[in-house]
Write a protein that holds these residues in place. Structure first.
Motif, short mmCIF file in Angstrom:
data_model
loop_
_atom_site.label_atom_id
_atom_site.label_comp_id
_atom_site.label_asym_id
_atom_site.label_seq_id
_atom_site.Cartn_x
_atom_site.Cartn_y
_atom_site.Cartn_z
N LEU A 282 -33.46 44.94 108.38
CA LEU A 282 -32.62 43.76 108.58
C LEU A 282 -32.55 42.94 107.29
CD1 LEU A 282 -33.53 42.50 112.17
CD2 LEU A 282 -31.38 43.50 111.41
N THR A 283 -31.36 42.46 106.98
CA THR A 283 -31.18 41.76 105.71
C THR A 283 -31.18 40.24 105.85
OG1 THR A 283 -28.77 41.91 105.99
CG2 THR A 283 -29.85 43.68 104.75
N ASP A 284 -31.35 39.75 107.08
CA ASP A 284 -31.29 38.29 107.27
C ASP A 284 -32.48 37.75 108.05
OD1 ASP A 284 -30.62 39.45 109.67
OD2 ASP A 284 -28.93 38.12 110.09
N LEU A 285 -33.67 38.35 107.85
CA LEU A 285 -34.87 37.81 108.49
C LEU A 285 -35.14 36.39 108.03
CD1 LEU A 285 -37.35 40.84 108.44
CD2 LEU A 285 -36.12 39.91 110.40
N VAL A 286 -34.85 36.15 106.76
CA VAL A 286 -34.97 34.80 106.19
C VAL A 286 -33.67 34.48 105.49
CG1 VAL A 286 -36.20 33.31 104.57
CG2 VAL A 286 -37.47 35.02 105.89
N GLY A 287 -33.16 33.29 105.71
CA GLY A 287 -31.91 32.91 105.08
C GLY A 287 -31.99 31.53 104.47
N GLY A 288 -31.23 31.34 103.42
CA GLY A 288 -31.11 30.03 102.78
C GLY A 288 -29.65 29.71 102.56
N ARG A 289 -29.31 28.44 102.66
CA ARG A 289 -27.93 28.01 102.41
C ARG A 289 -27.94 26.90 101.38
NH1 ARG A 289 -24.25 26.74 107.46
NH2 ARG A 289 -24.15 29.02 107.44
N ILE A 290 -27.14 27.07 100.34
CA ILE A 290 -26.98 26.05 99.29
C ILE A 290 -25.62 25.42 99.49
CG2 ILE A 290 -26.93 25.60 96.82
CD1 ILE A 290 -28.62 28.16 96.46
N ILE A 291 -25.61 24.11 99.72
CA ILE A 291 -24.40 23.39 100.08
C ILE A 291 -24.04 22.43 98.94
CG2 ILE A 291 -23.33 21.89 101.80
CD1 ILE A 291 -25.79 22.76 103.63
N THR A 292 -22.84 22.58 98.41
CA THR A 292 -22.37 21.72 97.34
C THR A 292 -21.24 20.83 97.83
OG1 THR A 292 -20.74 23.31 96.53
CG2 THR A 292 -22.98 23.50 95.65
N TYR A 293 -20.97 19.77 97.09
CA TYR A 293 -19.89 18.86 97.50
C TYR A 293 -18.52 19.37 97.08
CZ TYR A 293 -23.08 15.29 99.18
OH TYR A 293 -24.03 14.62 99.91
N THR A 294 -18.48 20.22 96.06
CA THR A 294 -17.19 20.71 95.57
C THR A 294 -17.23 22.22 95.42
OG1 THR A 294 -17.79 20.57 93.22
CG2 THR A 294 -16.87 18.58 94.24
N GLN A 295 -16.04 22.82 95.36
CA GLN A 295 -15.95 24.26 95.13
C GLN A 295 -16.43 24.60 93.73
OE1 GLN A 295 -15.04 26.63 97.52
NE2 GLN A 295 -15.93 27.96 95.95
N THR A 296 -16.19 23.68 92.77
CA THR A 296 -16.66 23.89 91.40
C THR A 296 -18.18 24.02 91.39
OG1 THR A 296 -14.79 22.65 90.51
CG2 THR A 296 -16.70 22.94 89.07
N GLY A 297 -18.86 23.15 92.14
CA GLY A 297 -20.32 23.23 92.24
C GLY A 297 -20.78 24.53 92.86
N ALA A 298 -20.07 24.98 93.90
CA ALA A 298 -20.42 26.24 94.55
C ALA A 298 -20.26 27.42 93.59
CB ALA A 298 -19.55 26.45 95.79
N ASP A 299 -19.21 27.38 92.79
CA ASP A 299 -18.99 28.45 91.81
C ASP A 299 -20.10 28.49 90.77
OD1 ASP A 299 -16.67 29.12 93.14
OD2 ASP A 299 -15.35 28.02 91.77
N LYS A 300 -20.59 27.31 90.36
CA LYS A 300 -21.69 27.26 89.39
C LYS A 300 -22.97 27.85 89.98
CE LYS A 300 -20.10 23.23 86.75
NZ LYS A 300 -20.38 21.82 86.39
#
Length: 198
Positions: free
Chosen positions: A38-56
């Motif tokens: 299984l590839t999702d036994l542990v998951g993390g989510r990084i949430i940014t305020y902008t799409q530019t931040g997500a791309d970085k």
């Protein structure tokens, strides 16, 4: 990650036992060793305020897998850009889901025990707006057999349009002297027949 986007929010969670059991039973013919497969036994989510931040953030994660000394081994066969699964008229959750293993003694300066490298983790990267959609839709839409009303589909399309407008506004604001680099939040009201920014 904080050095890439200081405003970003990080969430982590282990897979719930009930969810693990349901998936193992449902896909019993696929997994002979589910704890390792299984590839999702542990998951993390990084949430940014902008799409530019997500791309970085995405760029930072992918650089961790670069040779000659990768810290992450990214499983590109199972990594998913959910945007690519959606047609323009379709609705749903948007984000980048990386499947990776930590293969170095240290990742971003944090020591990693050897046994951890045998397990895959899921790293999701999305904007705040995409995160809100996921929080609303995961159990109510992704895991439901109900028919989704057209009004909810309409809101989803508006969210996707709002994301594109936010990106354009971010680029425009960054070109104004004295504004570039200042964190900003664009509030969006979704109300038929359109989108209101404040």
């Amino acid at each position: 990650q904080r050095r890439t986007d200081p405003m970003a929010i990080v969430q982590v969670r282990p897979k719930a036992l009930a969810s693990f059991s349901e998936k193992v039973i449902r896909k019993k013919n696929k997994y002979s060793d589910p704890l390792r497969q299984l590839t999702d036994l542990v998951g993390g989510r990084i949430i940014t305020y902008t799409q530019t931040g997500a791309d970085k953030v995405r760029g930072m994660i992918e650089r961790l897998g670069d040779p000659p000394h990768p810290q992450l081994q990214i499983d590109w066969d199972n990594t998913v850009d959910t945007v690519e699964r959606l047609k323009p008229e379709e609705f749903g959750y948007k984000a980048m889901h990386y499947i990776a293993r930590m293969v170095a003694p240290e990742v971003l300066g944090i020591p990693v025990d050897n046994w951890i490298s045998t397990y895959s983790v899921e790293i999701q990267v999305c904007t705040m707006l995409q995160h809100v959609w996921a929080a609303i839709g995961h159990d109510r839409i992704y895991k439901t057999r109900l028919n989704i009303p057209d009004s909810l589909k309409y809101i989803s399309v508006q969210i996707k349009e709002a994301e594109g407008i936010k990106i354009l506004l971010s680029y425009c604001l960054s070109a104004i002297p004295g504004v570039a680099g200042i964190p900003r939040i664009i509030f969006i009201k979704i109300r038929p027949p359109g989108i209101i920014f404040s």
